[in-house]
Design a protein around this motif. Structure first.
Motif, PDB file in Angstrom:
ATOM      1  N   ALA A  26       0.835  -1.207   0.000  1.00 16.84           N
ATOM      2  CA  ALA A  26       0.000   0.000   0.000  1.00 16.84           C
ATOM      3  C   ALA A  26       0.866   1.252   0.000  1.00 16.84           C
ATOM      4  O   ALA A  26       0.587   2.220  -0.725  1.00 16.84           O
ATOM      5  CB  ALA A  26      -0.918  -0.014   1.219  1.00 16.84           C
ATOM      6  N   GLN A  27       1.944   1.239   0.779  1.00 19.94           N
ATOM      7  CA  GLN A  27       2.848   2.397   0.821  1.00 19.94           C
ATOM      8  C   GLN A  27       3.526   2.603  -0.523  1.00 19.94           C
ATOM      9  O   GLN A  27       3.646   3.735  -1.015  1.00 19.94           O
ATOM     10  CB  GLN A  27       3.898   2.195   1.906  1.00 19.94           C
ATOM     11  CG  GLN A  27       4.870   3.369   2.026  1.00 19.94           C
ATOM     12  CD  GLN A  27       5.988   3.103   3.026  1.00 19.94           C
ATOM     13  OE1 GLN A  27       5.982   2.088   3.721  1.00 19.94           O
ATOM     14  NE2 GLN A  27       6.943   4.005   3.089  1.00 19.94           N
ATOM     15  N   CYS A  78       2.444   1.700  -3.492  1.00 21.02           N
ATOM     16  CA  CYS A  78       1.472   2.188  -4.475  1.00 21.02           C
ATOM     17  C   CYS A  78       1.233   3.692  -4.312  1.00 21.02           C
ATOM     18  O   CYS A  78       1.062   4.411  -5.302  1.00 21.02           O
ATOM     19  CB  CYS A  78       0.160   1.418  -4.345  1.00 21.02           C
ATOM     20  SG  CYS A  78       0.253  -0.286  -4.949  1.00 21.02           S
ATOM     21  N   SER A  79       1.231   4.169  -3.079  1.00 20.28           N
ATOM     22  CA  SER A  79       1.081   5.612  -2.834  1.00 20.28           C
ATOM     23  C   SER A  79       2.275   6.377  -3.399  1.00 20.28           C
ATOM     24  O   SER A  79       2.110   7.442  -4.012  1.00 20.28           O
ATOM     25  CB  SER A  79       0.960   5.883  -1.330  1.00 20.28           C
ATOM     26  OG  SER A  79      -0.205   5.296  -0.808  1.00 20.28           O
ATOM     27  N   THR A  80       3.475   5.824  -3.218  1.00 19.52           N
ATOM     28  CA  THR A  80       4.677   6.459  -3.757  1.00 19.52           C
ATOM     29  C   THR A  80       4.639   6.484  -5.279  1.00 19.52           C
ATOM     30  O   THR A  80       4.993   7.500  -5.902  1.00 19.52           O
ATOM     31  CB  THR A  80       5.937   5.700  -3.282  1.00 19.52           C
ATOM     32  OG1 THR A  80       5.995   5.753  -1.848  1.00 19.52           O
ATOM     33  CG2 THR A  80       7.195   6.320  -3.864  1.00 19.52           C
ATOM     34  N   GLU A  82       2.074   6.616  -7.156  1.00 19.47           N
ATOM     35  CA  GLU A  82       1.118   7.634  -7.586  1.00 19.47           C
ATOM     36  C   GLU A  82       1.753   9.020  -7.539  1.00 19.47           C
ATOM     37  O   GLU A  82       1.551   9.849  -8.440  1.00 19.47           O
ATOM     38  CB  GLU A  82      -0.130   7.582  -6.706  1.00 19.47           C
ATOM     39  CG  GLU A  82      -1.221   8.547  -7.131  1.00 19.47           C
ATOM     40  CD  GLU A  82      -1.648   8.351  -8.582  1.00 19.47           C
ATOM     41  OE1 GLU A  82      -1.901   9.362  -9.266  1.00 19.47           O
ATOM     42  OE2 GLU A  82      -1.709   7.187  -9.037  1.00 19.47           O
ATOM     43  N   LEU A  83       2.555   9.298  -6.511  1.00 23.58           N
ATOM     44  CA  LEU A  83       3.266  10.573  -6.425  1.00 23.58           C
ATOM     45  C   LEU A  83       4.267  10.726  -7.561  1.00 23.58           C
ATOM     46  O   LEU A  83       4.414  11.809  -8.135  1.00 23.58           O
ATOM     47  CB  LEU A  83       3.976  10.682  -5.074  1.00 23.58           C
ATOM     48  CG  LEU A  83       3.082  10.873  -3.851  1.00 23.58           C
ATOM     49  CD1 LEU A  83       3.911  10.806  -2.572  1.00 23.58           C
ATOM     50  CD2 LEU A  83       2.339  12.211  -3.931  1.00 23.58           C
TER      51      LEU A  83
END
Length: 260
Positions: free
Chosen positions: A159-160, A162-164, A166-167
């Motif tokens: 999850a972490q 995937c957030s990175t 996206e950034l």
């Protein structure tokens, strides 16, 4: 033009370098021209294809700092269609030295432009962190392949990551996508492995590779001999799995071409 894949996961010990080395070797065995770029200061991908640390006169660090063109850093391997840009511990200094430089996240992308036409695939082995070296790989890549150990805590790290990603898409590389999630060190006897696989399939169904990389003694032994698994034990379950992954990757690429 090469398809550039970053092999990335900020969590260590998930089979990232094992995947980079053996997927590159498997693609090379299919006569796909491959370049393996070792972006990890530990240099395990370099030693994993037979380049001992004492034999590395220079490394990708020189290209990132603009001291040498990337093509001067390319080394042959035992496999005809596989070449390597090595790493040494000096690469640790690159993150510090690049901090104040302009376009610091794009140094690898610029370095690869002069050589990518020579290859079908460029695989970049990233360090187990989300620092500047990994950002360079993600900025240069068309897609990221995520090795994921089949254990509970891996899902939190996914999850972490995937957030990175996206950034990175928003700020550095809008075209970046996830090539796929690869379950590694899979124990077919363990309930937790099956539960993790089901959870990933439920959340990321279209991204999960069908191929599962098993826990395999021969696969774990191969790096100590400086060989990809196909040169160490071609009949092992680990080798069969990475051949299957290469076939799956090539089939996905073929389907994508047909859709465009």
């Amino acid at each position: 033009m090469a398809r550039i894949l970053a092999i990335a996961n900020q969590k260590g010990g998930v089979g990232k370098t094992t995947t980079a080395v053996n997927l590159a070797a498997s693609l090379a065995s299919a006569e796909k021209r491959c370049l393996l770029v070792d972006m990890d200061p530990q240099g395990n991908a370099s030693s994993g294809v037979g380049l001992e640390r004492l034999d590395r006169k220079t490394d990708v660090y020189a290209a990132l700092l603009g001291e040498q063109p990337l093509e001067q850093l390319i080394c042959p391997t035992e496999l005809r269609f596989l070449e390597l840009v090595p790493s040494t511990p000096d690469l640790v200094g690159a993150e510090i030295e690049l901090v104040s430089e302009e376009q610091r996240e794009f140094r690898l992308r610029e370095a690869l432009r002069q050589v990518e036409h020579r290859y079908d695939y460029v695989l970049v082995d990233c360090p187990p962190s989300l620092g500047l070296l990994t950002l360079n790989a993600l900025s240069a890549a068309h897609a990221v392949l995520i090795p994921l150990q089949a254990e509970y805590y891996a899902l939190e790290g996914l999850a972490q990551l995937c957030s990175t990603l996206e950034l990175v898409r928003q700020e550095l590389n809008p075209a970046l996508r996830i090539e796929g999630i690869l379950l590694t060190m899979y124990d077919f006897r363990a309930n937790i492995a099956r539960q993790v696989a089901e959870e990933v399939r439920r959340e990321f169904k279209h991204l999960l590779f069908q191929t599962l990389i098993p826990r395999n003694v021969r696969l774990a032994e191969a790096p100590s001999f400086g060989k990809p698994i196909l040169l160490y034990d071609i009949g092992s379950k680990g080798c069969v799995a990475y051949f299957a992954l290469a076939r799956e990757l090539l089939e996905r690429a073929k389907q994508q071409e047909q859709m465009t």
